[in-house]
Structure formats: structure tokens, C-alpha cells
Design a protein around this motif. Structure first.
Motif, PDB file in Angstrom:
ATOM      1  N   ARG A   1      -4.419   3.921   1.256  1.00 12.89           N
ATOM      2  CA  ARG A   1      -3.813   5.491   1.502  1.00 12.89           C
ATOM      3  C   ARG A   1      -3.426   6.352   2.700  1.00 12.89           C
ATOM      4  O   ARG A   1      -5.015   6.442   3.358  1.00 12.89           O
TER       5      ARG A   1
ATOM      6  N   ARG B   1       5.974  -1.334  -3.737  1.00 14.99           N
ATOM      7  CA  ARG B   1       6.520  -0.195  -2.943  1.00 14.99           C
ATOM      8  C   ARG B   1       7.462  -1.075  -2.200  1.00 14.99           C
ATOM      9  O   ARG B   1       7.085  -2.147  -1.780  1.00 14.99           O
ATOM     10  N   THR B   2       8.065  -0.451  -1.806  1.00 14.07           N
ATOM     11  CA  THR B   2       9.598  -0.943  -0.534  1.00 14.07           C
ATOM     12  C   THR B   2       8.297  -0.101   0.779  1.00 14.07           C
ATOM     13  O   THR B   2       7.598  -0.232   1.040  1.00 14.07           O
TER      14      THR B   2
ATOM     15  N   GLN C   1       8.182   2.588   2.433  1.00 13.92           N
ATOM     16  CA  GLN C   1       6.763   3.482   1.058  1.00 13.92           C
ATOM     17  C   GLN C   1       5.792   3.300   1.954  1.00 13.92           C
ATOM     18  O   GLN C   1       5.173   3.961   1.510  1.00 13.92           O
ATOM     19  N   VAL C   2       6.089   2.092   1.893  1.00 15.68           N
ATOM     20  CA  VAL C   2       4.754   1.577   2.425  1.00 15.68           C
ATOM     21  C   VAL C   2       4.410   2.337   3.753  1.00 15.68           C
ATOM     22  O   VAL C   2       2.847   2.614   4.156  1.00 15.68           O
TER      23      VAL C   2
ATOM     24  N   GLU D   1       3.777   6.362   3.413  1.00 11.29           N
ATOM     25  CA  GLU D   1       2.179   5.894   2.159  1.00 11.29           C
ATOM     26  C   GLU D   1       0.669   5.718   2.629  1.00 11.29           C
ATOM     27  O   GLU D   1      -0.067   5.863   2.283  1.00 11.29           O
TER      28      GLU D   1
END
Length: 167
Positions: A46, A127-128, A131-132, A135
Motif C-alpha cells: 500500500r 484489485r483492478t 486500483q493497483v 493504491e
């Protein structure tokens, strides 16, 4: 040493990742880390962790995996003390942290999450790619020194300097 790579991949699981804080002290935490055959380490995490700022200040890093003694391990002649125990196996990579671009992070994430899900490990959120990128962040540890313990005879250890061409 294929046995050390297999140990990390199949048995050790989590790694201990050590960075250097603002005051110059080592900071260690347990996390997921992926060891490659060239001894580099891929990390996807993250984007909120303090270690990211620590790496900007000082990229020196130690990643280690420690686990149960090897089958057939012995400790017949302890160097200093006899604890009555067999020495654990350890793989330690001393290296330099390099931030990686989003496309690298997505590729490593996809490769690892696909492998985990193929083994039925599906508790982590999926995650898409978008999103990767939003995030997560990728970091590669470029190895400088490798140390292996518990993969030889008795208390034998192996260590070497990894020589790389500048990138």
C-alpha cells in the motif's frame, strides 16, 4: 542455490524487511516479498507506509526469511554456546531499494495474485489495474550481498556479493 529459493517460495512465507529510519535506526516489519532467481526482491505494498519515505532518504535494505531447520540438519559442534537446538534456515538479501513504475507494479501484482488464487488463496482483495496504480506501489530490492544459513553441512553458511551492471 535452488534449495534456498525453494525454501523461500514454498516454506518460509513472510519476510522481515528492515529499513533505516530518520534517526538512523533499523526498523523491521514482516511483509510479503517475492524473491527472484537473480536474488532481487519484488515488493508491492500500500502507498501509505512510512518505509516509502525511509527508502527515499536511505535505500539500504535487508530482506530476510527465517524458518525451520533443514531436514537432516545437525549442530554437532556449536561455535560458542550449546542451546540444544538445530539452527534455522535463513536467506538474507542486503540491497538497495528502487521505486518501480506503475506498469511494473501492475505486472508483479497480477503475476502474484494469479498464482495465489490458482492455489486457492483468495482472501486478499482483488484489485483492478486502476486500483493497483492508485493504491499500491512497487519497490525492487537490487541485491548487493546474499547470505544463506542452514543449507550446508552443520553450521556452514554461504555468502557472496552480487555484481551488477549499473542500470
Amino acid at each position: 542455490m535452488e534449495r534456498a529459493l525453494a525454501f523461500v517460495r514454498d516454506e518460509a512465507g513472510f519476510a522481515q524487511v528492515t529499513t533505516i529510519d530518520r534517526a538512523g535506526f533499523p526498523v523491521v516489519r514482516t511483509m510479503t516479498a517475492f524473491l527472484a532467481p537473480d536474488w532481487s526482491v519484488s515488493l508491492v505494498q500500500r502507498n501509505t507506509h512510512r518505509r516509502l519515505e525511509q527508502w527515499k532518504r536511505d535505500p539500504h535494505t535487508l530482506v530476510s526469511w527465517v524458518g525451520t531447520p533443514a531436514p537432516g540438519a545437525s549442530n554437532e559442534r556449536p561455535h560458542v554456546f550449546d542451546l540444544g537446538l538445530l539452527p534455522p534456515r535463513m536467506v538474507a538479501i542486503r540491497g538497495l531499494a528502487e521505486p518501480m513504475p506503475p506498469e511494473w507494479t501492475v505486472a508483479v501484482y497480477r503475476e502474484q495474485v494469479t498464482a495465489q488464487r490458482a492455489r486457492g488463496l483468495d482472501k486478499a482483495p482483488l484489485r483492478t489495474d486502476e486500483q493497483v496504480v492508485a493504491e499500491l506501489v512497487g519497490v525492487r530490492i537490487r541485491p548487493v550481498r546474499v547470505r544463506l544459513e542452514g543449507f550446508g553441512v552443520g553450521a556452514q553458511s554461504h555468502q557472496w556479493t552480487v555484481r551488477r551492471e549499473p542500470t
